[in-house]
Design an enzyme around this catalytic site. Structure first.
Site, PDB file in Angstrom:
ATOM      1  N   GLY A  74     -16.179  26.093  22.160  1.00 33.73           N
ATOM      2  CA  GLY A  74     -16.516  26.729  23.423  1.00 33.73           C
ATOM      3  C   GLY A  74     -16.217  25.892  24.655  1.00 33.73           C
ATOM      4  O   GLY A  74     -16.617  26.232  25.769  1.00 33.73           O
TER       5      GLY A  74
ATOM      6  N   ASP B 268      -9.256  24.522  13.643  1.00 32.61           N
ATOM      7  CA  ASP B 268     -10.369  23.746  14.189  1.00 32.61           C
ATOM      8  C   ASP B 268      -9.842  22.502  14.914  1.00 32.61           C
ATOM      9  O   ASP B 268      -9.189  21.650  14.293  1.00 32.61           O
ATOM     10  CB  ASP B 268     -11.277  23.361  13.007  1.00 32.61           C
ATOM     11  CG  ASP B 268     -12.636  22.850  13.445  1.00 32.61           C
ATOM     12  OD1 ASP B 268     -12.844  22.622  14.645  1.00 32.61           O
ATOM     13  OD2 ASP B 268     -13.487  22.672  12.557  1.00 32.61           O
TER      14      ASP B 268
ATOM     15  N   ASP C   5     -21.704  23.829  16.458  1.00 34.12           N
ATOM     16  CA  ASP C   5     -22.068  24.401  15.161  1.00 34.12           C
ATOM     17  C   ASP C   5     -23.491  24.963  15.141  1.00 34.12           C
ATOM     18  O   ASP C   5     -24.421  24.365  15.684  1.00 34.12           O
ATOM     19  CB  ASP C   5     -21.964  23.335  14.069  1.00 34.12           C
ATOM     20  CG  ASP C   5     -20.520  22.976  13.769  1.00 34.12           C
ATOM     21  OD1 ASP C   5     -19.622  23.340  14.573  1.00 34.12           O
ATOM     22  OD2 ASP C   5     -20.283  22.335  12.736  1.00 34.12           O
TER      23      ASP C   5
HETATM   24  C1  GAL Z   1     -16.585  21.829  12.413  1.00 35.89           C
HETATM   25  C2  GAL Z   1     -16.644  23.342  12.553  1.00 35.89           C
HETATM   26  C3  GAL Z   1     -17.401  23.884  11.363  1.00 35.89           C
HETATM   27  C4  GAL Z   1     -16.686  23.484  10.084  1.00 35.89           C
HETATM   28  C5  GAL Z   1     -16.481  21.977  10.032  1.00 35.89           C
HETATM   29  C6  GAL Z   1     -15.600  21.556   8.864  1.00 35.89           C
HETATM   30  O1  GAL Z   1     -15.915  21.294  13.493  1.00 35.89           O
HETATM   31  O2  GAL Z   1     -17.264  23.679  13.750  1.00 35.89           O
HETATM   32  O3  GAL Z   1     -17.532  25.287  11.463  1.00 35.89           O
HETATM   33  O4  GAL Z   1     -15.453  24.150  10.046  1.00 35.89           O
HETATM   34  O5  GAL Z   1     -15.886  21.488  11.219  1.00 35.89           O
HETATM   35  O6  GAL Z   1     -15.329  20.199   8.833  1.00 35.89           O
END
Ligand code: GAL
Length: 398
Positions: free
Chosen positions: A204, A157, A225
């Site tokens: 994306g 991420d 999200d």
């Molecule tokens: C976001 C991600 C989520 C989750 C979250 C955890 O950036 O899009 O799916 O993983 O971080 O902190």
């Protein structure tokens, strides 16, 4: 959690303002073999329901429930731990799990003994989105640790790396930082010799569908999200129009994890969610508490015919055929020349939705089955369904 980091949105606006990053075209070579994700990955992820309230006992309970509920037998395999498992690094730089996860290797053994696989989460930046330890500068070490533990799947991420990218003030330089970082972890995973699904999460930005495969990604998030609301789910799901050509075995567009069963939508709306994700050949990662599922939730998540559409061997993503106000028709080509079709009604009133099979390139009458009703309808050349508000009728043709 999201308030600690504002990267994706800031980065997205930077990209939009500049008309998106300049990029090399779609890569010909897939870095990862398709075998690891020949069909869209299926499993469960901790984030949507548990967020930071995830620990070893809860993960074990999810694995237990995946088996006892019949989800494993329906094709679900991955038990994925999202953010907040991370502890600190020791003097040698080796990452350890925090007190919530006392023994990751033992947890992996437990999950594997059930015929399931274990996934984990990290960031190419110094910190994850929830502010935990990221992998920057420790890629090889972390990949080796994951392999030693028996990890089968990594969600990577962007998080804090996005701040660095933004700080360059140059789209090209920002893009370089991202590509280098994603490639670095891909190489680190390959060097371990352990097959792992490699899931890119960078919301994306910069048309990731064009280059996600070239940095080794087996799937890449195409959006920000998801939330457990019909409006957000449909915004994301129907926003996938036009991306079908970038999906193929081993490389999938990822419109984010499922919210089915989390309580914010009706069973009809969750059925629409599941149907749309199946038509999109999206990864099917349940995001609910598997140990507390209603019969409706379980029936939606385990409908064999819907799963078969998602997992169809041809590995083709569906796309919009036409839309008229809140009524949309989507179709997904299937192996053997058939089609899966979704007749969607996004209004809150019942409405007829119609499809002429000629619009799908099907000339002769075709065997038609209503998938959710599990009913054969005979050989037809078109179909008109009365669809409830926020609902869908899914057809299998051929
Ligand atoms: C976001 C991600 C989520 C989750 C979250 C955890 O950036 O899009 O799916 O993983 O971080 O902190």
């Amino acid at each position: 959690m999201h308030s600690v980091w504002r990267g994706p949105r800031a980065l997205a606006s930077l990209a939009v303002a500049a008309g998106l990053f300049s990029l090399a075209g779609p890569s010909a070579a897939a870095a990862a073999p398709p075998s690891v994700a020949a069909t869209p990955p299926m499993g469960w992820n901790s984030w949507n329901h548990f967020a930071a309230k995830i620990d070893d006992a809860t993960v074990r309970a999810q694995a237990d429930a995946m088996v006892s509920s019949g989800m494993r037998d329906a094709g679900y395999r991955y038990i994925n731990i999202d953010d907040t498992w991370e502890g600190t690094r020791d003097a040698a730089g080796v990452i350890h799990s925090n007190a919530k996860f006392p023994d990751m290797k033992a947890l992996a053994d437990y999950v594997h003994a059930k015929g399931l696989k274990l996934g984990i989460y990290s960031s190419p930046g110094p910190k994850t989105c929830a502010g935990y330890e990221g992998s920057e500068g420790h890629e090889a070490q972390d990949a080796k640790t994951y392999a030693d533990w028996g990890i089968d799947y990594l969600k990577y991420d962007l998080c804090s790396l996005g701040d660095r990218m933004k700080a360059t003030g140059s789209l090209d330089k920002a893009q370089d930082i991202e590509l280098v970082a994603y490639r670095k972890m891909d190489a680190a995973i390959s060097a371990t010799g352990r097959p792992m699904v490699y899931s890119l999460c960078q919301y994306g930005v910069a048309q990731v569908w064009r280059w996600g495969g070239s940095v080794g990604g087996n799937l890449w998030r195409t959006t920000g999200d998801i939330t457990d609301r019909f409006s957000r789910m449909t915004q994301i799901g129907f926003g996938q129009a036009g991306l079908a050509k970038y999906a193929k075995p081993g490389q999938w567009n990822d419109p984010d994890m499922l919210e089915v069963g989390n309580g914010g939508m009706s069973p009809i709306e969750y059925r629409t969610h599941m149907s749309l994700w199946a038509l999109l050949a999206a990864p099917l990662l349940a995001g609910n508490d598997l140990s507390k599922m209603t019969p409706d939730t379980l029936a939606i998540l385990t409908n064999r015919e819907v799963i078969a559409i998602d997992q169809d061997k041809a590995g083709r993503q569906g796309d919009r055929v036409h839309a008229e106000g809140p009524l949309e028709v989507w179709a997904k080509p299937l192996a053997g020349g058939g089609k899966a079709v979704g007749l969607f009604n996004l209004s809150d009133q019942p409405s007829y939705v119609e499809v002429s099979y000629a619009d799908l390139g099907l000339k002769a009458p075709v065997k038609t089955r209503d998938v959710w009703a599990a009913k054969d309808l005979g050989k037809l050349t078109s179909y008109r369904a009365l669809v409830v508000g926020h609902g869908v009728v899914v057809l299998r043709l051929g």
